[in-house]
Motif scaffolding. Structure first.
Motif, PDB file in Angstrom:
ATOM      1  N   ALA A  97      -4.997  -2.990 -11.627  1.00  0.00           N
ATOM      2  CA  ALA A  97      -3.762  -2.297 -11.231  1.00  0.00           C
ATOM      3  C   ALA A  97      -3.679  -2.133  -9.714  1.00  0.00           C
ATOM      4  CB  ALA A  97      -3.679  -0.932 -11.928  1.00  0.00           C
ATOM      5  N   ILE A  98      -4.790  -1.766  -9.078  1.00  0.00           N
ATOM      6  CA  ILE A  98      -4.810  -1.623  -7.620  1.00  0.00           C
ATOM      7  C   ILE A  98      -4.519  -2.964  -6.955  1.00  0.00           C
ATOM      8  CG2 ILE A  98      -6.319  -1.178  -5.634  1.00  0.00           C
ATOM      9  CD1 ILE A  98      -7.699   0.969  -7.369  1.00  0.00           C
ATOM     10  N   THR A  99      -5.111  -4.031  -7.481  1.00  0.00           N
ATOM     11  CA  THR A  99      -4.890  -5.368  -6.923  1.00  0.00           C
ATOM     12  C   THR A  99      -3.421  -5.750  -7.000  1.00  0.00           C
ATOM     13  OG1 THR A  99      -7.132  -6.012  -7.553  1.00  0.00           O
ATOM     14  CG2 THR A  99      -5.601  -7.789  -7.054  1.00  0.00           C
ATOM     15  N   VAL A 100      -2.793  -5.507  -8.154  1.00  0.00           N
ATOM     16  CA  VAL A 100      -1.364  -5.815  -8.320  1.00  0.00           C
ATOM     17  C   VAL A 100      -0.550  -5.032  -7.291  1.00  0.00           C
ATOM     18  CG1 VAL A 100       0.612  -5.492  -9.865  1.00  0.00           C
ATOM     19  CG2 VAL A 100      -1.499  -6.500 -10.735  1.00  0.00           C
ATOM     20  N   PHE A 101      -0.834  -3.748  -7.150  1.00  0.00           N
ATOM     21  CA  PHE A 101      -0.087  -2.916  -6.201  1.00  0.00           C
ATOM     22  C   PHE A 101      -0.206  -3.448  -4.774  1.00  0.00           C
ATOM     23  CE2 PHE A 101      -0.317   0.468  -3.020  1.00  0.00           C
ATOM     24  CZ  PHE A 101       0.987   0.912  -3.070  1.00  0.00           C
ATOM     25  N   VAL A 102      -1.434  -3.690  -4.330  1.00  0.00           N
ATOM     26  CA  VAL A 102      -1.656  -4.094  -2.933  1.00  0.00           C
ATOM     27  C   VAL A 102      -1.071  -5.478  -2.661  1.00  0.00           C
ATOM     28  CG1 VAL A 102      -3.396  -4.558  -1.168  1.00  0.00           C
ATOM     29  CG2 VAL A 102      -3.683  -2.611  -2.689  1.00  0.00           C
ATOM     30  N   VAL A 103      -1.242  -6.427  -3.591  1.00  0.00           N
ATOM     31  CA  VAL A 103      -0.723  -7.789  -3.375  1.00  0.00           C
ATOM     32  C   VAL A 103       0.804  -7.770  -3.270  1.00  0.00           C
ATOM     33  CG1 VAL A 103      -0.453 -10.072  -4.444  1.00  0.00           C
ATOM     34  CG2 VAL A 103      -2.698  -8.999  -4.361  1.00  0.00           C
ATOM     35  N   ASP A 109       5.928  -6.998   2.602  1.00  0.00           N
ATOM     36  CA  ASP A 109       5.827  -6.342   3.919  1.00  0.00           C
ATOM     37  C   ASP A 109       5.911  -4.820   3.807  1.00  0.00           C
ATOM     38  OD1 ASP A 109       5.415  -8.448   5.719  1.00  0.00           O
ATOM     39  OD2 ASP A 109       7.524  -8.987   5.646  1.00  0.00           O
ATOM     40  N   ALA A 110       5.276  -4.268   2.773  1.00  0.00           N
ATOM     41  CA  ALA A 110       5.351  -2.824   2.550  1.00  0.00           C
ATOM     42  C   ALA A 110       3.980  -2.163   2.494  1.00  0.00           C
ATOM     43  CB  ALA A 110       6.107  -2.543   1.256  1.00  0.00           C
ATOM     44  N   TYR A 111       2.906  -2.927   2.705  1.00  0.00           N
ATOM     45  CA  TYR A 111       1.573  -2.318   2.656  1.00  0.00           C
ATOM     46  C   TYR A 111       1.270  -1.568   3.945  1.00  0.00           C
ATOM     47  CZ  TYR A 111      -3.365  -1.679   1.740  1.00  0.00           C
ATOM     48  OH  TYR A 111      -4.590  -1.118   1.522  1.00  0.00           O
ATOM     49  N   PHE A 112       1.746  -2.095   5.049  1.00  0.00           N
ATOM     50  CA  PHE A 112       1.475  -1.484   6.346  1.00  0.00           C
ATOM     51  C   PHE A 112       2.695  -0.729   6.821  1.00  0.00           C
ATOM     52  CE2 PHE A 112      -0.987  -5.386   6.032  1.00  0.00           C
ATOM     53  CZ  PHE A 112      -2.257  -4.861   6.145  1.00  0.00           C
ATOM     54  N   ALA A 113       2.436   0.394   7.472  1.00  0.00           N
ATOM     55  CA  ALA A 113       3.528   1.143   8.103  1.00  0.00           C
ATOM     56  C   ALA A 113       4.037   0.337   9.288  1.00  0.00           C
ATOM     57  CB  ALA A 113       3.036   2.519   8.544  1.00  0.00           C
TER      58      ALA A 113
END
Length: 195
Positions: A97-103, A109-113
């Motif tokens: 689940a974490i992998t799906v979220f981060v990928v 372009d939403a992982y980094f502020a």
């Protein structure tokens, strides 16, 4: 043969490995604390990023639910059969689940502020994958304890799971960086051509 044979576990080499591993974990935790403290104050996501993160949270949630449902179905039809022990099953689902979220966040372009540096995370993901590859290779056949025993995946498979997870995250981040760099080059060429 049932269980692991831990008869030769407490050896000087094991104690050195244990202390080194704990020091590495403590060092990474301290680094994350100081980097995270600074970034928590400064993190800002625009509206498009917030919507993409919401989409990623939804996908991660449904990934977790579907994996739990499949696991429950498989284990309920096999006369008490369990493919993994009580630790590895939920751990694997959480990592998926974490992998799906981060990928999803990385490619949207939403992982980094808006003001966050990507290179730190690229190096961190690579370092964690690299460290877990050594742990994985070092544990093969170590202490007479296997990753699979009596047809069941054991808790020792946590390192390969983390290795695969962070290798996927590292590859996703590297691919996204290459795509972004290519788009920037095209944009700069277009601007030069227009001028």
């Amino acid at each position: 043969k049932k269980g692991c044979d831990f008869s030769g576990l407490i050896s000087p080499a094991y104690i050195v490995d244990l202390i080194a591993g704990m020091a590495l974990i403590a060092g990474i935790a301290v680094m994350f604390y100081f980097v995270g403290r600074k970034s928590r104050r400064e993190k800002k996501y625009d509206e498009r990023q917030s919507l993409a993160r919401l989409k990623a949270y939804r996908a991660a949630f449904w990934t977790f639910v579907v994996l739990l449902a499949i696991n429950a179905f498989v284990e309920s039809t096999g006369d008490g059969y369990r493919w993994g022990d009580a630790i590895i099953e939920p751990f694997l689902f959480i990592c998926a689940a974490i992998t799906v979220f981060v990928v999803i966040c990385i490619f949207e372009d939403a992982y980094f502020a808006l003001n966050e540096k990507r290179s730190f995370y690229l190096w961190m993901f690579g370092l964690i994958a690299f460290a877990n590859s050594f742990i994985f290779l070092g544990n093969i056949g170590n202490y007479n304890c296997a990753y699979i025993e009596n047809g069941r995946v054991t808790f020792r498979a946590m390192n390969p799971v983390v290795l695969v997870m962070f290798a996927i995250l590292f590859a996703s981040l590297a691919i996204k960086a290459l795509i972004s760099r290519g788009k920037e080059r095209e944009r700069s060429r277009d601007e030069e051509g227009a001028s």
